[in-house]
Scaffold this motif. Structure first.
Motif, short mmCIF file in Angstrom:
data_model
loop_
_atom_site.label_atom_id
_atom_site.label_comp_id
_atom_site.label_asym_id
_atom_site.label_seq_id
_atom_site.Cartn_x
_atom_site.Cartn_y
_atom_site.Cartn_z
N MET A 126 -1.00 -6.86 12.13
CA MET A 126 -0.83 -8.04 12.95
C MET A 126 0.41 -7.91 13.84
O MET A 126 0.40 -8.32 15.01
N VAL A 127 1.49 -7.33 13.27
CA VAL A 127 2.72 -7.11 14.06
C VAL A 127 2.43 -6.17 15.22
O VAL A 127 2.84 -6.42 16.38
N VAL A 128 1.71 -5.12 14.92
CA VAL A 128 1.39 -4.14 15.99
C VAL A 128 0.48 -4.79 17.01
O VAL A 128 0.64 -4.58 18.23
N GLY A 129 -0.48 -5.58 16.54
CA GLY A 129 -1.43 -6.22 17.45
C GLY A 129 -0.74 -7.16 18.42
O GLY A 129 -1.19 -7.32 19.57
N LYS A 130 0.33 -7.85 18.00
CA LYS A 130 1.03 -8.79 18.88
C LYS A 130 2.18 -8.13 19.64
O LYS A 130 2.91 -8.80 20.38
N GLY A 131 2.33 -6.82 19.44
CA GLY A 131 3.37 -6.10 20.16
C GLY A 131 4.76 -6.52 19.74
O GLY A 131 5.72 -6.44 20.53
N GLN A 132 4.89 -6.96 18.51
CA GLN A 132 6.20 -7.40 18.02
C GLN A 132 6.97 -6.23 17.42
O GLN A 132 6.39 -5.22 16.98
#
Length: 474
Positions: free
Chosen positions: A343-349
């Motif tokens: 999820m972190v990778v998906g939101k570019g965080q």
């Protein structure tokens, strides 16, 4: 004044003591006034009797005609009244050195040397002169004037003596009454304070009699009563606090169930409306596959909420004890992040962590895992795309300090104290879109309080930070 006398112990004791002292002194004086003259008169009679017996002894060896000298000498040395009688009871003149006629009948009846009232009781003695066998009777009456003067003197000193007796009795009664009533009055004063539950006093224990024992007993009783009262007040305060806490808990439960009802009412209404529309094949609901999918999403959200509610119920249950164990808190944080890495990778965080290895913590691992999971999930969900998330965990001063900060957002300051209330959302529409139940931070609060941890949520320059402090060995 009469009513005051009935209530005043001092006045009662003073009056009784004064009257007793006056009565005792008066009785003593009356006894002395009667006894002294009697004793004095008896002593005078005894002395006169001794003189008369010695006089008669001399007469018995002296002829009657020659006894005039003895009679004159006796009368000269003793203030008495003498009368002489023969065997026939006739009074005869007393022999005298100036009268050579013996025996000679007394002329003009009985002869007195002074007023009859000045002489006391008369005593009679039988004897014979040395030259005769005739028996004569000698009547002797002593002078009563000394005894009368003594009685008059005693009677004259009665008024000043009574004044002195009354004064001395009053002074003595005052001193005695003060001595007797002082401890009693003090104990009475103490008892009045005790009746008002005031124990800020101390009886004087300088006496060793029964009053001293009573004062000591009162002091001991006061200390015990004060201690018992303090304990009772403390217990009462604790009871009031417990009652207030129970009332608050009960109110909180009512509020919680009211909020649960409100939260479940909306999705149930939505699902009900969609299902009815599809069953009736009305309007847009003819596209059943589309609205069945939406209903499924709502049901899934309701299922998640029910699970959260069950978690709250389990945590709040007094029958559920913490399953404490020692575990590596550092590994737990890293494991929970692994669940959200996609999820972190998906939101570019960007995920930044500064975690000290080997942080050992005692507690319920499952519940504390839920805390970390909830905080990480919130940080990811409520941060915009491309934001940074900072996670730190270190040991300082005997405590484990954990913090997670998500950037790019801030919370209204007025909403921060309410974030831990059940079903509270800062942006209700946005929270529903993200699938939040509004119970996450409420559950976090309960778990952290069960573990005795300190926690805080605050705004920072970059975003929002959640801090927790644990003891090493809870």
């Amino acid at each position: 004044m009469k009513k005051r006398g009935k209530k005043s112990l001092f006045i009662k004791i003073f009056a009784v003591t004064c009257l007793l002292m006056v009565a005792c002194c008066s009785a003593t004086y009356c006894f002395i006034a009667w006894l002294v003259p009697e004793s004095y008169s008896t002593d005078l009679d005894a002395a006169l009797d001794k003189e008369v017996n010695a006089f008669i002894s001399e007469l018995e060896f002296t002829a009657g005609e020659e006894s005039g000298f003895l009679f004159d000498e006796f009368l000269l040395n003793n203030d008495v009244l003498l009368q002489l009688y023969d065997e026939d009871g006739r009074e005869i003149a007393l022999p005298s050195q100036y009268n050579h006629d013996f025996p000679d009948a007394a002329s003009d009846g009985i002869v007195f040397e002074g007023p009859p009232s000045m002489y006391g009781a008369t005593h009679r003695y039988l004897f014979r002169f040395g030259d005769s066998e005739r028996v004569y009777t000698l009547s002797v009456a002593g002078n009563a004037e000394p005894v009368n003067r003594l009685q008059d003197t005693i009677g004259n000193i009665v008024p000043p003596l009574m004044v002195m007796v009354v004064c001395i009795s009053a002074i003595g009664a005052v001193l005695y009454s003060k001595y007797v009533t002082k401890p009693v009055i003090e104990i009475s004063r103490v008892s009045e304070k005790m009746s008002d539950l005031d124990f800020s006093w101390d009886c004087t224990e300088s006496r060793f009699d029964e009053l001293g024992v009573l004062a000591h007993s009162l002091n001991e009783m006061a200390r015990k009563l004060s201690s018992a009262l303090s304990e009772l007040q403390a217990a009462n305060s604790r009871l009031e606090a417990d009652i207030e806490r129970e009332r608050m808990l009960e109110q909180a439960q009512l509020d919680f169930f009211s909020a649960v009802s409100h939260e479940l009412k909306t999705p149930i209404t939505v699902v009900k409306g969609q299902l009815e529309g599809m069953l009736l094949n009305v309007g847009k609901y003819k596209e059943r596959d589309k609205y069945l999918a939406r209903s499924l999403e709502v049901v899934k959200a309701m299922g998640g909420m029910v699970q959260e509610i069950l978690t709250v119920s389990r945590i709040k249950s007094s029958e559920t004890a913490l399953q404490e164990e020692m575990f590596d808190f550092s590994d737990m944080i890293k494991s929970e992040y692994g669940l959200f890495e996609d999820m972190v990778v998906g939101k570019g965080q960007e995920w930044h962590e500064d975690i000290q290895n080997g942080l050992m913590l005692r507690g319920d691992k499952a519940l504390l895992g839920k805390v970390v999971n909830n905080l990480v999930s919130n940080a990811i969900h409520y941060s915009p795309e491309g934001s940074d998330i900072f996670v730190t965990a270190h040991s300082r001063g005997g405590r484990i300090q954990f913090s997670i900060e998500n950037t790019g957002v801030h919370l209204p300051e007025d909403d921060i104290p309410k974030l831990f209330d059940a079903f509270y959302r800062v942006e209700r529409s946005r929270s529903r879109q993200t699938g939040g139940s509004g119970l996450g931070l409420y559950i976090v609060k309960m778990i952290l309080e069960q573990h005795g941890a300190d926690y805080q949520i605050r705004n920072t320059e970059q975003g929002v930070c959640f801090n927790i402090e644990f003891l090493y060995d809870h």
